[in-house]
Design a protein around this motif. Sequence first.
Motif, PDB file in Angstrom:
ATOM      1  N   LEU A  71      36.682  46.212  46.683  1.00 51.00           N
ATOM      2  CA  LEU A  71      37.243  45.108  47.456  1.00 51.00           C
ATOM      3  C   LEU A  71      36.237  43.990  47.692  1.00 51.00           C
ATOM      4  O   LEU A  71      36.619  42.886  48.077  1.00 51.00           O
ATOM      5  CB  LEU A  71      37.755  45.620  48.812  1.00 51.00           C
ATOM      6  CG  LEU A  71      38.836  46.703  48.760  1.00 51.00           C
ATOM      7  CD1 LEU A  71      39.170  47.173  50.172  1.00 51.00           C
ATOM      8  CD2 LEU A  71      40.082  46.186  48.066  1.00 51.00           C
ATOM      9  N   CYS A  72      34.966  44.288  47.462  1.00 50.26           N
ATOM     10  CA  CYS A  72      33.932  43.280  47.715  1.00 50.26           C
ATOM     11  C   CYS A  72      33.870  42.229  46.625  1.00 50.26           C
ATOM     12  O   CYS A  72      33.236  41.186  46.810  1.00 50.26           O
ATOM     13  CB  CYS A  72      32.559  43.950  47.850  1.00 50.26           C
ATOM     14  SG  CYS A  72      32.476  45.141  49.185  1.00 50.26           S
ATOM     15  N   CYS A  73      34.480  42.503  45.504  1.00 49.85           N
ATOM     16  CA  CYS A  73      34.454  41.551  44.391  1.00 49.85           C
ATOM     17  C   CYS A  73      35.807  41.602  43.688  1.00 49.85           C
ATOM     18  O   CYS A  73      35.918  42.021  42.532  1.00 49.85           O
ATOM     19  CB  CYS A  73      33.308  41.909  43.437  1.00 49.85           C
ATOM     20  SG  CYS A  73      32.777  40.557  42.379  1.00 49.85           S
ATOM     21  N   ILE A  74      36.847  41.178  44.389  1.00 46.43           N
ATOM     22  CA  ILE A  74      38.223  41.335  43.907  1.00 46.43           C
ATOM     23  C   ILE A  74      38.455  40.582  42.605  1.00 46.43           C
ATOM     24  O   ILE A  74      39.219  41.021  41.737  1.00 46.43           O
ATOM     25  CB  ILE A  74      39.210  40.865  45.002  1.00 46.43           C
ATOM     26  CG1 ILE A  74      39.065  41.752  46.244  1.00 46.43           C
ATOM     27  CG2 ILE A  74      40.638  40.907  44.485  1.00 46.43           C
ATOM     28  CD1 ILE A  74      39.965  41.357  47.382  1.00 46.43           C
ATOM     29  N   ARG A  75      37.787  39.450  42.462  1.00 40.79           N
ATOM     30  CA  ARG A  75      38.000  38.631  41.262  1.00 40.79           C
ATOM     31  C   ARG A  75      37.656  39.396  39.989  1.00 40.79           C
ATOM     32  O   ARG A  75      38.270  39.203  38.943  1.00 40.79           O
ATOM     33  CB  ARG A  75      37.153  37.364  41.364  1.00 40.79           C
ATOM     34  CG  ARG A  75      37.320  36.411  40.199  1.00 40.79           C
ATOM     35  CD  ARG A  75      36.446  35.190  40.390  1.00 40.79           C
ATOM     36  NE  ARG A  75      36.547  34.277  39.256  1.00 40.79           N
ATOM     37  CZ  ARG A  75      35.833  33.158  39.134  1.00 40.79           C
ATOM     38  NH1 ARG A  75      34.978  32.821  40.106  1.00 40.79           N
ATOM     39  NH2 ARG A  75      35.964  32.388  38.074  1.00 40.79           N
ATOM     40  N   TRP A  76      36.674  40.280  40.067  1.00 43.99           N
ATOM     41  CA  TRP A  76      36.213  41.028  38.901  1.00 43.99           C
ATOM     42  C   TRP A  76      36.605  42.507  39.007  1.00 43.99           C
ATOM     43  O   TRP A  76      35.927  43.376  38.459  1.00 43.99           O
ATOM     44  CB  TRP A  76      34.692  40.916  38.788  1.00 43.99           C
ATOM     45  CG  TRP A  76      34.213  39.512  38.611  1.00 43.99           C
ATOM     46  CD1 TRP A  76      33.790  38.662  39.582  1.00 43.99           C
ATOM     47  CD2 TRP A  76      34.146  38.792  37.391  1.00 43.99           C
ATOM     48  NE1 TRP A  76      33.444  37.446  39.059  1.00 43.99           N
ATOM     49  CE2 TRP A  76      33.661  37.491  37.701  1.00 43.99           C
ATOM     50  CE3 TRP A  76      34.440  39.097  36.054  1.00 43.99           C
ATOM     51  CZ2 TRP A  76      33.462  36.520  36.721  1.00 43.99           C
ATOM     52  CZ3 TRP A  76      34.243  38.111  35.084  1.00 43.99           C
ATOM     53  CH2 TRP A  76      33.763  36.851  35.424  1.00 43.99           C
ATOM     54  N   ILE A  77      37.709  42.783  39.665  1.00 41.71           N
ATOM     55  CA  ILE A  77      38.061  44.176  39.934  1.00 41.71           C
ATOM     56  C   ILE A  77      38.332  45.002  38.670  1.00 41.71           C
ATOM     57  O   ILE A  77      38.030  46.204  38.659  1.00 41.71           O
ATOM     58  CB  ILE A  77      39.260  44.255  40.909  1.00 41.71           C
ATOM     59  CG1 ILE A  77      39.287  45.648  41.560  1.00 41.71           C
ATOM     60  CG2 ILE A  77      40.575  43.964  40.219  1.00 41.71           C
ATOM     61  CD1 ILE A  77      40.207  45.726  42.747  1.00 41.71           C
ATOM     62  N   PRO A  78      38.859  44.446  37.557  1.00 41.18           N
ATOM     63  CA  PRO A  78      38.998  45.284  36.345  1.00 41.18           C
ATOM     64  C   PRO A  78      37.657  45.823  35.860  1.00 41.18           C
ATOM     65  O   PRO A  78      37.557  46.990  35.469  1.00 41.18           O
ATOM     66  CB  PRO A  78      39.633  44.327  35.323  1.00 41.18           C
ATOM     67  CG  PRO A  78      40.349  43.322  36.156  1.00 41.18           C
ATOM     68  CD  PRO A  78      39.481  43.112  37.357  1.00 41.18           C
ATOM     69  N   LEU A  79      36.623  44.976  35.927  1.00 44.25           N
ATOM     70  CA  LEU A  79      35.301  45.407  35.476  1.00 44.25           C
ATOM     71  C   LEU A  79      34.706  46.448  36.423  1.00 44.25           C
ATOM     72  O   LEU A  79      34.201  47.498  35.989  1.00 44.25           O
ATOM     73  CB  LEU A  79      34.372  44.197  35.380  1.00 44.25           C
ATOM     74  CG  LEU A  79      32.894  44.493  35.057  1.00 44.25           C
ATOM     75  CD1 LEU A  79      32.775  45.177  33.703  1.00 44.25           C
ATOM     76  CD2 LEU A  79      32.085  43.201  35.090  1.00 44.25           C
ATOM     77  N   THR A  80      34.757  46.168  37.713  1.00 45.39           N
ATOM     78  CA  THR A  80      34.164  47.095  38.684  1.00 45.39           C
ATOM     79  C   THR A  80      34.942  48.406  38.742  1.00 45.39           C
ATOM     80  O   THR A  80      34.349  49.473  38.943  1.00 45.39           O
ATOM     81  CB  THR A  80      34.109  46.448  40.072  1.00 45.39           C
ATOM     82  OG1 THR A  80      35.418  45.965  40.435  1.00 45.39           O
ATOM     83  CG2 THR A  80      33.135  45.273  40.091  1.00 45.39           C
ATOM     84  N   ALA A  81      36.283  48.339  38.581  1.00 46.83           N
ATOM     85  CA  ALA A  81      37.087  49.564  38.582  1.00 46.83           C
ATOM     86  C   ALA A  81      36.742  50.434  37.376  1.00 46.83           C
ATOM     87  O   ALA A  81      36.673  51.667  37.475  1.00 46.83           O
ATOM     88  CB  ALA A  81      38.570  49.225  38.584  1.00 46.83           C
ATOM     89  N   THR A  82      36.525  49.804  36.217  1.00 45.15           N
ATOM     90  CA  THR A  82      36.121  50.550  35.026  1.00 45.15           C
ATOM     91  C   THR A  82      34.771  51.227  35.238  1.00 45.15           C
ATOM     92  O   THR A  82      34.568  52.387  34.856  1.00 45.15           O
ATOM     93  CB  THR A  82      36.049  49.611  33.812  1.00 45.15           C
ATOM     94  OG1 THR A  82      37.329  48.989  33.611  1.00 45.15           O
ATOM     95  CG2 THR A  82      35.654  50.380  32.559  1.00 45.15           C
TER      96      THR A  82
END
Length: 416
Positions: A180-191
Amino acid sequence: MKVKTFISTYWQQLVLALCAVAVFCFWLFLYPFVLVMREMAVLFLWNSDYFMERIVLPGGFAQYIGEFIVQFFQNPINGAFAYAVLFLLEQKVASLWLHCFFPNLKSVYRFALSLVLPVVLWKIAMISYIPMTPTIAIILVMGAGYLIMICKKKMKLISTCLLIPVIYWLTGPAAVLLLLCCIRWIPLTATLFAACMIGSSWLTPYPLMNIIKGIDYDWSGEKQMGTYEEMECDMLLRMKEWNQILRKFHNPMSPAVQSAILLATYQTGQIGQEELFRRMIVPSNIPGYEPSVFNLGGMHLIINFGSLVSAFMVSDIALQTNMPNVSQRAAFEAMEYVPNYNKSGRALKRLVETCIITGQYDLAKKYLSILEETFFYRRWAESMRPIVEHPENIKSSPFYQKSQESYANTEDLFFI
């Protein structure tokens, strides 16, 4: 400063103080037995090996901190104080996150919303099979998340990607909040987060499903830990509050609580020892009783158990009725009920006592060496070592001397 001015200026601090007092009183006066139950399922050792056993697992650091806190729950006052402090920490990190996400939200609304998280975690803490680990993990993750959110925009993605593997390994699946701290890049962080979970399943002896739900986030269930009825009765049994046991419990469902009532009746002089044993030991073919692990030639003990707490109650009752072998076996069973292969300081203490009574001094030395690396059991272990190393010193402990003599001179009916 006038009272109205003081209240209008510091109303949030006053509300938090009242909440902390409410949490403290709730645990100390209403649910102290839950605190005591948590302590009996932990054996925190003050050595580097114990720390390494925890830190090599994902979420192990949060587990280590949680167990460090829980070891003090042997005294319910400490446990109530700890939960009050945790309530304030949870409110603080929640408030910091709300300030980052909703900077224009009115302070009164932000304050009200910041109380949701600690109230939810307060409710979760009442669930006996949820350990302290997820609570500690959430606090640590949200603290790290706040540090990410106050970074400049260009640094948020970098810091998130760097911290996700570290925070995940320290706290476990609660690290998902960092997404949630970087929602814009959530696909990358989730991966990246998913890769951490899959990778940790290769590095540790746990299946992926255990990794996903958290290695020490959820124990085996309420049935394994015991009911509130058993927990409260167990605490009173340890305190030898016989009259309170008789007042509080009348038609209990638990066989262990039934036996505790019988023992309390005996201890208050309402029945004799012969009547106690007659009512505690019943024919094996009586309907409604499951086959007991303590078979006595066509008879069985009514104090058969089915949970962590009831096993400890069996051990206490058996020791006080001069059945040290039964007490020892129940202590071993209680240790097996402890989740996540943890040990128990209370169980090890009981094993030392039964070993002294039955003359197994070498085994008692082994258990004492472990207890001497704890905080609350160390002094007791040091006081028992002279008896273990020099058995003739048992005369200085009348209870153990009397129990040992009774064990040596009693037929094997109760010493299976």
